[in-house]
Structures are given as C-alpha cells and as structure tokens.
Enzyme design. Structure first.
Site, PDB file in Angstrom:
ATOM      1  N   ASP A 268       0.793  -1.391  -0.414  1.00 34.34           N
ATOM      2  CA  ASP A 268      -0.312  -0.431   0.182  1.00 34.34           C
ATOM      3  C   ASP A 268       0.676   1.430  -0.553  1.00 34.34           C
ATOM      4  OD1 ASP A 268      -2.372   1.332   0.279  1.00 34.34           O
ATOM      5  OD2 ASP A 268      -2.717   0.807   2.213  1.00 34.34           O
TER       6      ASP A 268
ATOM      7  N   ASN B  13     -10.127  -3.151  -6.343  1.00 35.63           N
ATOM      8  CA  ASN B  13      -9.415  -2.198  -6.887  1.00 35.63           C
ATOM      9  C   ASN B  13     -10.337  -1.552  -8.527  1.00 35.63           C
ATOM     10  OD1 ASN B  13      -6.710  -3.012  -5.813  1.00 35.63           O
ATOM     11  ND2 ASN B  13      -7.439  -1.387  -5.137  1.00 35.63           N
TER      12      ASN B  13
HETATM   13  C1  FPP Z   1      -1.295   0.494  -3.813  1.00 34.94           C
HETATM   14  O1  FPP Z   1      -1.343   1.084  -3.380  1.00 34.94           O
HETATM   15  C2  FPP Z   1      -1.669  -0.655  -4.071  1.00 34.94           C
HETATM   16  C3  FPP Z   1      -1.319  -1.319  -5.500  1.00 34.94           C
HETATM   17  C4  FPP Z   1      -3.375  -1.395  -5.762  1.00 34.94           C
HETATM   18  C5  FPP Z   1      -1.260  -2.509  -6.748  1.00 34.94           C
HETATM   19  C6  FPP Z   1      -0.568  -2.950  -6.433  1.00 34.94           C
HETATM   20  C7  FPP Z   1       0.344  -3.589  -7.570  1.00 34.94           C
HETATM   21  C8  FPP Z   1       1.667  -3.020  -7.382  1.00 34.94           C
HETATM   22  C9  FPP Z   1       2.604  -2.668  -6.796  1.00 34.94           C
HETATM   23  C10 FPP Z   1       2.375  -3.808  -9.303  1.00 34.94           C
HETATM   24  C11 FPP Z   1       2.275  -5.050  -9.990  1.00 34.94           C
HETATM   25  C12 FPP Z   1       2.210  -5.622  -9.046  1.00 34.94           C
HETATM   26  C13 FPP Z   1       2.678  -6.707  -9.119  1.00 34.94           C
HETATM   27  C14 FPP Z   1       2.981  -8.334  -8.482  1.00 34.94           C
HETATM   28  C15 FPP Z   1       3.566  -7.032 -11.398  1.00 34.94           C
HETATM   29  P1  FPP Z   1      -2.285   2.451  -3.580  1.00 34.94           P
HETATM   30  O2  FPP Z   1      -2.943   3.064  -5.331  1.00 34.94           O
HETATM   31  O3  FPP Z   1      -3.896   2.635  -2.681  1.00 34.94           O
HETATM   32  O4  FPP Z   1      -1.984   3.402  -2.288  1.00 34.94           O
HETATM   33  P2  FPP Z   1      -2.495   4.583  -1.673  1.00 34.94           P
HETATM   34  O5  FPP Z   1      -3.209   4.376  -0.860  1.00 34.94           O
HETATM   35  O6  FPP Z   1      -1.022   5.319  -1.184  1.00 34.94           O
HETATM   36  O7  FPP Z   1      -3.649   5.641  -2.988  1.00 34.94           O
END
Ligand code: FPP
Length: 249
Positions: free
Chosen positions: A21, A69
C-alpha cells in the site's frame, strides 16, 4: 551491518503475506502520477521476492489487485493491468532462474484476456519450480472467496455427497483458493494503514500483523528483515497460555 544476520533461520515464517500500500501517496509526494507509483512498486516486488527466496521463505503472497480496485479510475486500472502483463512477461525468466513457482488466487478469469493469458502461461512455465511459491492475489476478495466455498459446499450437501453435520473446517479450507497453501504466519502492510481490507480473511485467524509507515515503493530488503525480526520476538500462543507454550504437554 545488515539486519539479515540477526534473523533466526530456524524460526522463519514459512508464509508471508503482504498488502502493498501507498504507491499513490508516494507518487504524489514526488509530484508524479499514481501510475509512476505502481511502476516503482514493481521494484519492491522484485526486492521482497528475492529476499524471501534467499532466506528460504516458502510462500510469499502479494495483494496486487483487490475486487474493490476495479472501481478505480479506468485509466489507472488499465495501466495496472498493463504493468502486470509487462512484469510477468519480463520476470518469468527470473522466476525460472530462482526456482520460483508463480501462482494466483482470486477471480483471475475477470482479468483482461491478455493479462489472464500471460498469467496462465507463466504459471504453466514455472509449475515445476520448488524453492518458493510466489502467489499473486488478483481480483481477490476474502469474503467472496468464503462465499464461493459456501456455495460449493451447499451443492455437495444438496447432492447428498456430504452431511451438513459432518462438515469440518478442513472442508472449508479445501474450497478456498489457498487450498494447497498453509496459512500465513506474518502479514505486512505498508504505508501506515492498519486494516486487512478483505485480504485472506479465513487464512489470517492466527496471523501476526506487522504495520509499517514505509510506502510500498520505498520498501526494501532491510524493511522485510525488520518485519521478520519483529515477528520473531513475538510469542505465538494459538489461544494457549504462555506456560503451555514453553512446556508443551
Ligand atoms: C496500493 O497502493 C497498490 C495497489 C493497488 C497495486 C499494487 C501493484 C503493484 C505494486 C504493481 C504490480 C504488481 C505485481 C505483482 C507485478 P495505492 O494505489 O492504494 O496507494 P495509495 O493508498 O497511496 O493511494
């Protein structure tokens, strides 16, 4: 000195789950868009996978995309899916070189077909690897997973294949996506959020939680070692008393 040297390899969690996150907030702090955050999150995925494999952790589950998501802005969803395709394509060789088997949990058939196909291909190519399972939770929802298990079991009861009174926890476990995977001993969530957000709800009944302020794109091997050391300081009692744990009957 690296914190790695302080880790007791006889007391390693065999399964670590991670809620990655903070990509969006990290990117915003850099004056960049959210997608830049996700791209940099991939570097952390590499680091943590490598560190777990080096240590001898047997299962690493990453919450890459939740059912919820899908409600993000369309552009972000498309970019995340594209990132996934590119990463899987690029990293399958690395998985082979490191004897890592790729697995996926979640409603993966709802992913865009290119993404689904790439994922299945990599799962097939790596299926005989045995050092570590890298499990991607994609279009995953813990409640939905339990609901699907309940539906499947209900059908078995209806067909009189099983008696409702004879149902056990194992019967539920058998119908989960994680059917062949032991429950995680350690959950890590980055970015200062202290929730489990519909992740592995059944499986985390006894999991130790570790929350850190570090944003996911900044999470490196040393952060992982810190989490494991914290876990190793804890006493896992599974409802028993401290005395029962130190002198098992
Ligand atoms: C949460 O941060 C992250 C995600 C919803 C996506 C995670 C994906 C990756 C790290 C890339 C792809 C993964 C692989 C396994 C290849 P957020 O967007 O919720 O951050 P925020 O809370 O700060 O908005």
């Amino acid at each position: 000195m690296s914190l790695k040297n302080l880790i007791d390899t006889n007391k390693l969690p065999q399964h670590i789950a991670v809620i990655m996150d903070g990509n969006g907030r990290w990117a915003k702090e850099q004056g960049k868009n959210r997608i830049f955050g996700h791209s940099n999150g991939v570097k952390s995925v590499r680091e943590v996978s490598e560190a777990c494999a080096e240590l001898g952790v047997k299962y690493l589950t990453l919450y890459a995309f939740s059912t919820e998501n899908w409600n993000r802005p369309k552009l972000e969803v498309v970019a995340l899916m594209e990132l996934l395709v590119q990463t899987i394509r690029k990293e399958t060789r690395t998985l082979m070189d490191n004897n890592i088997r790729l697995k996926a949990i979640g409603n993966i058939e709802t992913l865009p077909s290119r993404c689904h196909k790439e994922l299945l291909e990599s799962i097939e190519i790596t299926k005989n690897n045995s050092a570590m399972d890298l499990v991607l939770a994609l279009s995953y929802s813990g409640r939905d997973e339990i609901l699907q298990a309940v539906k499947a079991i209900s059908k078995e009861v209806q067909a009189k294949q099983i008696n409702a009174d004879d149902l056990t926890e194992e019967d539920i476990q058998k119908h989960l996506f994680t059917n062949e995977i032991p429950d995680p001993e350690l959950l890590i969530r980055t970015s200062g959020e202290n929730r489990i957000s519909n992740f592995l709800l059944w499986q985390m009944a006894y999991t130790e939680f570790y929350f850190t302020e570090t944003y996911w794109p900044e999470f490196r091997k040393e952060n992982l070692y810190e989490a494991i050391l914290d876990y190793q300081k804890r006493e896992r009692r599974f409802g028993k008393t401290s005395e029962q744990i130190s002198t098992p009957s």
